[in-house]
Enzyme design. Structure first.
Site, PDB file in Angstrom:
ATOM      1  N   ASP A   1      -8.363   3.801  11.416  1.00 46.12           N
ATOM      2  CA  ASP A   1      -7.051   4.437  11.469  1.00 46.12           C
ATOM      3  C   ASP A   1      -7.009   5.792  10.784  1.00 46.12           C
ATOM      4  OD1 ASP A   1      -5.778   2.629  13.072  1.00 46.12           O
ATOM      5  OD2 ASP A   1      -4.904   1.479  11.445  1.00 46.12           O
TER       6      ASP A   1
ATOM      7  N   ARG B   1      -1.371   4.867  17.141  1.00 45.54           N
ATOM      8  CA  ARG B   1      -1.573   5.935  16.158  1.00 45.54           C
ATOM      9  C   ARG B   1      -1.232   7.333  16.665  1.00 45.54           C
ATOM     10  NH1 ARG B   1      -0.569   1.890  13.420  1.00 45.54           N
ATOM     11  NH2 ARG B   1      -2.237   0.874  12.251  1.00 45.54           N
TER      12      ARG B   1
ATOM     13  N   SER C   1      -4.654  -8.827   6.561  1.00 49.53           N
ATOM     14  CA  SER C   1      -4.094  -7.510   6.851  1.00 49.53           C
ATOM     15  C   SER C   1      -3.621  -7.542   8.295  1.00 49.53           C
ATOM     16  CB  SER C   1      -5.175  -6.437   6.671  1.00 49.53           C
ATOM     17  OG  SER C   1      -4.710  -5.177   7.096  1.00 49.53           O
TER      18      SER C   1
ATOM     19  N   ASP D   1       0.811  -1.213   0.000  1.00 51.90           N
ATOM     20  CA  ASP D   1       0.000   0.000   0.000  1.00 51.90           C
ATOM     21  C   ASP D   1       0.846   1.264   0.000  1.00 51.90           C
ATOM     22  OD1 ASP D   1      -1.937  -1.918   0.275  1.00 51.90           O
ATOM     23  OD2 ASP D   1      -3.050  -0.867   1.833  1.00 51.90           O
TER      24      ASP D   1
END
Length: 405
Positions: free
Chosen positions: A127, A98, A182, A18
């Site tokens: 996210d 995050r 993932s 990605d």
């Protein structure tokens, strides 16, 4: 071509499919310089691979930083002082990573004179919210580029074709599979989504798990460990002083060895949908159990109950990305104030996926053996006092019954 001119963008970069595609897409779509940032939060060998991939992608300013100690000390430990758990099961392993990534990206953007930041989170997930709340809280006027909300790549096949067209190397982790898991890993956990997990009836395969053995395959003998707490944080394991990252690393090893910390849940995302995910959080599972044990000995009843009432609010703040919000900061101050006397030792038994508390002690213990003994308490408690206590507290119940006849 975007209508907004961007001179330089900082990209949260893993070096995977990605973000490798996003790197090239940013360079082409925005005609800008891209600075890559890779945070080592304990995810493993992939960190250094990001450097060579960024160089191959034409990046000149590459940031790869070991943030493991800061991550555990300033984010994981404060969260565990709150005993935070989302929807009764999720220990917030992805959520808590995050804010640190967002903070460091803004710091790099300021140092580099960048006018934009970019991430690889999809438009369906949590996210994107967590990253962008962090960006805007720390740099309100920053431009955020979220390629998944802008480009026309709508499938993995589209992305593979883009990679082939632009000579971007692709690692095919599951040969013959159109949708691999993932995964997101850091020192607190590793998560798995997608592939056959998209069917909530499908049991995860044993081969999927990376950090832990199954409880069935765990050792047939229990292992006892002792954790030492200071102001609500673990500072030693079995008497050996450790840094925060060392503590979590060792607890992950011990928990994984004994099949501790696997969960399979369906959770409610902030954006509105339900999602199914599997998580391994061996060290965090041990930490939560042990912290509640030492608090049971050292916290006042009403302080402990208030923490329990506030915890779901706190956990939702973390899950939804409000780490830098004033309400989370305010609540953290109250939680930290409650931890002043949360000192002492907890002894645990690890066995076949279970964490059992088998001992706890503290110099600040509020447990008084004289008060709770069934033997002679030497006058420490006058049982006759309980009669008046009961009558006063039952008064409203009696009056309600009398009023209703």
């Amino acid at each position: 071509m975007s209508q907004t001119k961007v001179n330089k963008a900082v990209l949260a970069y893993s070096g995977g499919l990605d973000t490798s595609i996003i790197l090239k897409w940013l360079q082409d779509t925005y005609d800008c310089e891209v600075v890559t940032f890779t945070a080592d939060l304990g995810q493993g060998d992939e960190v250094e691979d990001a450097r060579s991939k960024a160089i191959a992608g034409g990046v000149e300013s590459i940031y790869i930083e070991d943030l493991r100690e800061e991550f555990v000390r300033d984010y994981v430990f404060p969260m565990f002082r709150a005993n935070a758990i989302y929807e009764g099961e999720y220990l917030l392993g992805t959520s808590i990573a995050r804010p640190l990534i967002s903070k460091r990206m803004i710091e790099i953007a300021n140092a580099e004179g960048a006018d934009a930041v970019s991430h690889g989170a999809t438009g369906k997930g949590n996210d994107q919210v967590r990253f962008e709340f962090g960006f805007y809280a720390l740099k309100p006027d920053v431009k955020v580029i979220a390629p998944w909300r802008e480009w026309d790549l709508v499938s993995r096949e589209d992305m593979l074709n883009f990679a082939e067209k632009h000579d971007i190397p692709v690692e095919r982790k599951r040969e013959g599979s159109k949708s691999p898991y993932s995964m997101d890993a850091n020192l607190l956990h590793i998560s798995y989504e997608g592939y056959d997990l998209e069917d909530p009836w499908c049991e995860p395969s044993e081969e999927m798990w990376r950090w832990s053995v199954s409880p069935e395959s765990a050792p047939d003998s229990p292992e006892y460990i002792e954790l030492t707490y200071q102001a609500g944080d673990i500072i030693a394991i079995n008497g050996e002083a450790m840094t925060p990252a060392q503590v979590l690393t060792e607890l992950n090893r011990l928990g994984g060895k004994h099949g501790i910390g696997r969960i399979d849940i369906v959770e409610n995302r902030f954006v509105g949908m339900k999602s199914r995910g599997c998580y391994e959080t061996p060290g965090g599972t041990i930490m939560l159990k042990a912290h509640r044990a030492i608090e049971s000995l050292t916290l006042d009843r009403e302080a402990a109950h208030l923490k329990d009432e506030l915890m779901p609010r706190y956990a939702k703040m973390v899950y939804n990305g409000f780490w830098f919000a004033p309400e989370r900061v305010m609540l953290q101050a109250a939680i930290d104030a409650s931890q002043v006397n949360v000192n002492g030792d907890v002894r645990l038994k690890l066995y076949k996926g279970n964490v059992d508390v088998v001992g706890r002690r503290s110099e600040q213990s509020m447990f008084d053996e004289r008060l709770c003994t069934f033997e002679d308490d030497e006058g420490a408690y006058d049982q006759k006092d309980a009669g008046g206590f009961i009558k006063l507290n039952a008064l409203r119940l009696r009056m309600a019954k009398l009023a209703g006849k």
